[in-house]
Structures are given as structure tokens and as C-alpha cells.
Design a protein around this motif. Structure first.
Motif, PDB file in Angstrom:
ATOM      1  N   ALA A 379       0.839  -1.206   0.000  1.00  0.00           N
ATOM      2  CA  ALA A 379       0.000   0.000   0.000  1.00  0.00           C
ATOM      3  C   ALA A 379       0.870   1.251   0.000  1.00  0.00           C
ATOM      4  O   ALA A 379       1.826   1.370   0.780  1.00  0.00           O
ATOM      5  N   THR A 380       0.539   2.176  -0.872  1.00  0.00           N
ATOM      6  CA  THR A 380       1.296   3.435  -0.922  1.00  0.00           C
ATOM      7  C   THR A 380       1.089   4.254   0.350  1.00  0.00           C
ATOM      8  O   THR A 380       1.926   5.107   0.671  1.00  0.00           O
ATOM      9  N   GLU A 381       0.016   4.004   1.052  1.00  0.00           N
ATOM     10  CA  GLU A 381      -0.263   4.779   2.273  1.00  0.00           C
ATOM     11  C   GLU A 381       0.691   4.442   3.415  1.00  0.00           C
ATOM     12  O   GLU A 381       0.782   5.185   4.397  1.00  0.00           O
ATOM     13  N   LEU A 382       1.382   3.317   3.312  1.00  0.00           N
ATOM     14  CA  LEU A 382       2.262   2.887   4.406  1.00  0.00           C
ATOM     15  C   LEU A 382       3.335   3.922   4.729  1.00  0.00           C
ATOM     16  O   LEU A 382       3.680   4.130   5.900  1.00  0.00           O
ATOM     17  N   ASP A 383       3.872   4.559   3.711  1.00  0.00           N
ATOM     18  CA  ASP A 383       4.956   5.525   3.945  1.00  0.00           C
ATOM     19  C   ASP A 383       4.487   6.675   4.825  1.00  0.00           C
ATOM     20  O   ASP A 383       5.083   6.977   5.861  1.00  0.00           O
ATOM     21  N   LEU A 406       9.352   2.204  11.307  1.00  0.00           N
ATOM     22  CA  LEU A 406       9.948   2.610  10.035  1.00  0.00           C
ATOM     23  C   LEU A 406      10.701   1.496   9.332  1.00  0.00           C
ATOM     24  O   LEU A 406      11.011   1.616   8.134  1.00  0.00           O
ATOM     25  N   GLU A 407      10.983   0.429  10.037  1.00  0.00           N
ATOM     26  CA  GLU A 407      11.801  -0.643   9.471  1.00  0.00           C
ATOM     27  C   GLU A 407      11.144  -1.232   8.221  1.00  0.00           C
ATOM     28  O   GLU A 407       9.981  -1.634   8.226  1.00  0.00           O
ATOM     29  N   GLY A 408      11.923  -1.247   7.135  1.00  0.00           N
ATOM     30  CA  GLY A 408      11.451  -1.855   5.896  1.00  0.00           C
ATOM     31  C   GLY A 408      10.517  -0.995   5.076  1.00  0.00           C
ATOM     32  O   GLY A 408      10.037  -1.433   4.033  1.00  0.00           O
ATOM     33  N   ILE A 409      10.252   0.219   5.496  1.00  0.00           N
ATOM     34  CA  ILE A 409       9.342   1.100   4.758  1.00  0.00           C
ATOM     35  C   ILE A 409      10.163   1.972   3.819  1.00  0.00           C
ATOM     36  O   ILE A 409      11.110   2.643   4.243  1.00  0.00           O
ATOM     37  N   ASP A 410       9.817   1.954   2.540  1.00  0.00           N
ATOM     38  CA  ASP A 410      10.484   2.796   1.554  1.00  0.00           C
ATOM     39  C   ASP A 410       9.524   3.895   1.123  1.00  0.00           C
ATOM     40  O   ASP A 410       8.374   3.637   0.789  1.00  0.00           O
TER      41      ASP A 410
END
Length: 590
Positions: A379-383, A406-410
Motif C-alpha cells: 500500500a502506498t499509504e504505508l509511507d 519505520l523498518e522496511g518502509i520505503d
């Protein structure tokens, strides 16, 4: 109607007059009337009043029932102070058309204006006799009586009409107006209360009259609310009373009336009634009452789709009312009601997490975000969600939890948060690299801010960069005062070469967070101590502009700008400085 005119004339023994009326009606030609009216209008416009009068009298001889001719002649005779001469023409008209309210009203106004009391009374009675079922004679008669006899006689005539015709809203509204004219606001409110709910189209007239009261408005509202509470408790009356109460800020009464009306309705009618109330509450900016109604509607929902639609409106109303808990609970129900993995569920869940993060429900948000990430890993909302939540966690001192989120979030948001985490941990070089890495994906304005920050930090010594980073970090965390206080207390501890950049950064931050006093202090020191720094010209212009806002500081502002222009003639800010100087010297005008 024409036949009635003839019969009335025969009964009065006026056979020739009746014959004349009948003959005139038979010869009526609207083209002739329009032509003669245009001629009279042209003559009047030219100032040929005698000719205009003659034209109109000829028109009325041919067509006694021309209302346009009557009113045109009244205007000309009024200008000549011969108002009473209109009365015979009016009588001829009414003989032909006894049901025309506007001409009856014209006669009443003329009699009141000429103070013909007996004739006025007789005319009111004749009008009532001519149209016994109409409220017009009572309403217009009251207006004439009000001018001639005062509020007492006017009110008595309307009360007579109410006795004959019943509680017609038009008469009740007029009765209230008469009482207001007499300064009896409570009596007016009592009349308006009787009108509520009798005709939906006239309820707005009551609302406007109450809102227009110059004095006694609260008392009038109290009278109407008490009257609605006392009954009769029809649904229409309760609905009108609820709207008035909403409009006037009596929300407890509005809910009371709505609940009472709901008890009298079943099923679809009850839901429709509550929906109307909730919409009206939203329109009137009464979100707490809207939320109350939506809670009732939710309990009455017929199916899952109906419940979800109500939850959506409930969440909006709850946020507007400041009830975050109710908004979050409604949004959670929406999320749970939607199919796993669907785009609708992802959208609803995103809104839910945003509410939880904004409300600082960090524990629920962390758990929810983990579940959201598991169901929607791409999901693009994750960032944005992760970055916002991490910022809130860091603001609460939960550094480890923020790193885990934040781990693993690009994405630009997560990258920026990691950069601030590095800066906060003292890893300034790594933080600068992370800042620069986030720039390509940021919004243009934010990208420019981050670029300027990374460049400023890269040019400072480690000690200066640490202090400057405090300004950036505290502003990012929503606690700008901490960074500004740190600069005020620690600026002398950094190398002199670092001070101009840090003072300029702190001044901009203070300005952004509405601390003009601190911004001015930082710039005063920069201008006074660092005239060779590249930050000096911009700081000088901004300082002068701020000082000049106080008339007593204009001389100082002029000196600062003149010194800047002389010392830095080639600076890009000098043209602006010259304009600012002229503006100040002209007393603030451009």
C-alpha cells in the motif's frame, strides 16, 4: 365574478351603473389597455402630468377593472397632493372586481393616510363581507389600524380573524409583528408559537422573525420552546420546534422534541425524521446534535450497508463535535464491515489509522499499522502512515518503537523520519545523507526546505550542526520552542563562523511558528555582530521591516537599510531593500 358585480349593483338599485360595468367588461381589450398605459407612462416621464391623468381616467372609464390604471393614477394624484380623488376610482374597480386584495389594500392605506377613521372601519367590514373566507382583510386592515389606531385595535382585528378563520399562520405571524411593534415580545412569541408546525412553508417566517429581534430574543425563544413543550405535540410542530431550538442554540430542547416526535413515528418515517434532523443540525453547525441523531439511526439500521453509511456520517459529525473517541469507533466499524483485501477496506483503514495517530492513541495505532501492513504490504499509504506515527512516537520519547515502525518502509516520509532519527542520535553526516536521499520524492516546497537544511548542516562544524539540528528536529516534532530556546542558550558555545547560519535558521523557524519577538532578537544579533556574513543582507531587510511596524522604530529601520545598501550595493536583496526603504520613508505607503 363579473356576474356577482352585476347582482350586487342590482341589489343596490343601481341598474344603470351595473349595465355600464357589464358593457365595459364586454368591450375589454387588453391591447387598448396596454397602449394607453404606455402612453400615460411616457407622458408622466415627460412631466406632462395633466395629460397622463387624462389618459388614465379615460382608460378607467373604458376599463374600470384595470388595476394597473388604478395604481398609476394613484401615483400621479399622490404627487399632486390629491390622494382622496383616487377613492372613487378604487370604488369603481371594486364594484367590478370585489375579490382583488391589492386594490382593497390600496384603499385602506389611503384612508389610513388621510385619517378617515369611520370610512376605514366601514371598508374593512365591506372587504370582510366581500371575501368572507380570506385572511387578507384582517391582515391588511391590521396594518392600516396600526398606523391610525395603534397596536391595540390592530391586534383585536387579527384576533377576530383568528376566531372566524382559525389559527392561520399568516394571521398569527402578523399578530406577532403587531405585538413586536408595541414592544410586547412575549406576546409576539406566543403568537409565533401558535403558528409553528401548521404550515411547513411558513415555519421559516417564524425563524426569521425570532432571529431579527433586536431585543428580547432569548426570552422569545424561551416562550416558544415552552409552548411547544406544552403541546399540542404533533410531529410537524415538534419538528418545527426542534429546528428553532437548533437555530437558537437550545440543543437540549431540540433533542427533546426530536425524541418525542420519534416516539410517534414508526420504521421508515422515524428514520426519515431523524435524518432530516441530523442534516439540519449539520447545516446549522450543531455537530453534537447531529452525532446524537446518527447514534439513534445506527441502532435502527436495516442492514450492513445502512449501518456503514450511518457510521460514515457519524464519524464526520463526531470529528466536528470534537468527540474523537466516537469518530474512531465509527471508523473502526466501517473498516470491519468491509471485505478483507478490498480497496474500500484499505481506504477506510487508512482513515482509521490517521484518526488514531492524530489522537495520540499510539499503542492502538502501532498494532493497527502492523495489521494493515500485513494485509496490504504494498500500500502506498504505508509511507505516510509510518512516518507520521514514528514522529508521534519520537515526540513521546519512544525511539525504539519509532525505529521498528519505520523498518522496511520505503518512501519519502519514512526516509525523512529516519534522517531526523539519525540527526537526533548525533549521526549528523549520516543524517545529512538521509535528508538528501529523501529529496527527490518529496513535495516541491518540502523538498526545498530539506535541501536548504542539508546544505546548512553540511557547512557547519559538528558542534554547530548539532545545535542547528535541534532547531530542525524540534520544529519537525511539533515542539519548536525547545529548539529556539536551545539556540538562545547555546549560540555562544558554537564557533563564531557557525553563528550567522544558526541565527538565520532560528529566526526563520521563530517566524514560522509565530514567535516574532524571538525572530527579531536573533536577527538583531546577526546584523549587529556578523555584517560580513552571507546571511546578513536578508536578515537586515527582514529586521528593518519588523522594526518599522512600530512607528517609533522607523528611524532605526531606515538606518539599517541605508547601511545595507551602502555596504552591499551588489547584493541581490538591495533592490528590495530600496523599495522597503521608500515605503518606510513614505509612512508605510508603497
Amino acid at each position: 365574478m363579473k356576474r356577482l358585480a352585476v347582482i350586487l349593483c342590482l341589489a343596490a338599485g343601481s341598474v344603470p351603473a351595473a349595465a355600464d360595468v357589464l358593457a365595459a367588461q364586454a368591450r375589454y381589450d387588453p391591447r387598448v389597455e396596454n397602449r394607453m398605459l404606455r402612453r400615460a407612462t411616457t407622458q408622466e416621464a415627460r412631466g406632462e402630468l395633466t395629460a397622463a391623468e387624462a389618459t388614465l381616467r379615460e382608460l378607467l372609464r373604458l376599463h374600470p377593472a384595470s388595476s394597473a390604471g388604478v395604481f398609476a393614477l394613484e401615483r400621479i394624484l399622490r404627487n399632486g397632493d390629491r390622494l382622496e380623488e383616487v377613492l372613487p376610482v378604487v370604488d369603481d374597480f371594486l364594484m367590478a372586481e370585489p375579490g382583488t386584495a391589492t386594490v382593497w389594500a390600496l384603499k385602506l392605506s389611503i384612508l389610513a393616510e388621510t385619517r378617515a377613521e369611520r370610512a376605514l372601519d366601514e371598508t374593512v367590514r365591506k372587504w370582510i363581507g366581500a371575501v368572507p373566507g380570506s385572511p387578507d382583510p384582517y391582515q391588511e386592515g391590521a396594518l392600516a389600524y396600526l398606523d391610525l389606531h395603534g397596536a391595540g385595535r390592530a391586534a383585536a382585528l387579527i384576533e377576530e380573524g383568528l376566531d372566524v378563520l382559525g389559527d392561520l399562520p399568516v394571521l398569527l405571524l402578523e399578530l406577532g409583528d403587531v405585538h413586536v411593534a408595541a414592544g410586547r415580545v412575549d406576546d409576539a412569541a406566543g403568537a409565533w408559537a401558535r403558528a409553528l408546525g401548521r404550515d411547513r412553508a411558513r415555519n421559516g417566517d417564524v425563524f426569521r422573525r425570532v432571529a431579527d429581534l433586536d431585543a428580547g430574543r432569548d426570552e422569545a425563544v424561551a416562550v416558544i420552546v415552552a409552548a411547544v413543550r406544552a403541546g399540542p405535540a404533533t410531529v410537524a410542530r415538534l419538528e418545527a420546534g426542534a429546528e428553532l431550538a437548533l437555530r437558537e442554540g437550545r440543543e437540549d430542547a431540540a433533542r427533546e422534541f426530536t425524541a418525542a416526535a420519534r416516539e410517534r413515528l414508526d420504521g421508515r418515517e422515524a428514520r426519515g425524521f431523524l435524518n432530516r434532523f441530523a442534516r439540519k443540525a449539520e447545516d446549522l453547525d450543531r455537530p453534537a446534535s447531529a452525532l446524537w441523531a446518527y447514534r439513534l439511526l445506527h441502532a435502527m439500521a436495516e442492514d450492513a450497508a445502512d449501518a456503514r453509511a450511518t457510521d460514515e456520517r457519524m464519524a464526520t459529525a463526531a470529528l466536528a463535535a470534537g468527540d474523537t473517541a466516537a469518530a474512531i469507533e465509527a471508523q473502526r466499524r466501517i473498516t470491519r464491515s468491509l471485505g478483507a483485501g478490498t480497496s474500500a477496506r484499505r481506504t477506510a483503514w487508512t482513515e482509521q489509522l490517521g484518526m488514531e495517530i492524530a489522537a495520540n492513541r499510539t499503542e492502538a495505532a502501532v498494532e493497527g499499522l502492523a495489521a494493515f501492513r500485513k494485509e496490504f504490504p504494498d500500500a502506498t499509504e504505508l509511507d505516510a502512515l509510518s512516518a507520521t506515527l514514528a514522529s508521534r512516537l519520537l515526540g513521546s520519547g519512544m525511539r525504539a518503537e519509532a525505529l521498528e515502525v519505520l523498518e522496511g518502509i520505503d518512501g519519502p516520509g519514512a526516509s525523512l523520519e529516519r534522517a531526523f532519527l539519525l540527526l537526533e542520535g548525533g549521526a549528523v553526516p549520516e543524517g545529512i545523507v538521509a535528508l538528501q536521499a529523501s529529496i527527490p520524492d518529496l513535495e516541491p516546497v518540502r523538498a526545498t526546505e530539506v535541501l536548504e537544511l542539508s546544505l546548512a548542516l553540511s557547512e557547519l562544524t559538528p558542534v554547530g550542526a548539532a545545535l542547528a539540528a535541534q532547531v530542525a528536529i524540534s520544529g519537525h516534532r511539533g515542539r519548536p520552542a525547545e529548539g529556539l530556546e536551545a539556540v538562545a542558550a547555546g549560540i555562544d558555545a558554537v564557533p563564531p563562523s557557525d553563528r550567522p547560519a544558526i541565527l538565520a535558521m532560528a529566526a526563520h523557524a521563530a517566524e514560522r511558528f509565530a514567535r516574532g519577538d524571538l525572530a527579531m532578537g536573533f536577527r538583531r544579533r546577526l546584523v549587529a555582530e556578523h555584517s560580513e556574513a552571507r546571511e546578513f543582507p536578508d536578515a537586515a531587510v527582514r529586521l528593518a521591516r519588523a522594526i518599522a511596524e512600530d512607528p517609533g522604530g522607523r528611524d532605526e529601520a531606515v538606518r539599517i537599510l541605508e547601511a545595507l545598501i551602502v555596504s552591499r550595493p551588489d547584493s541581490p536583496v538591495v533592490p528590495g531593500a530600496r523599495r522597503e526603504l521608500r515605503r518606510i520613508q513614505n509612512g508605510g505607503s508603497p
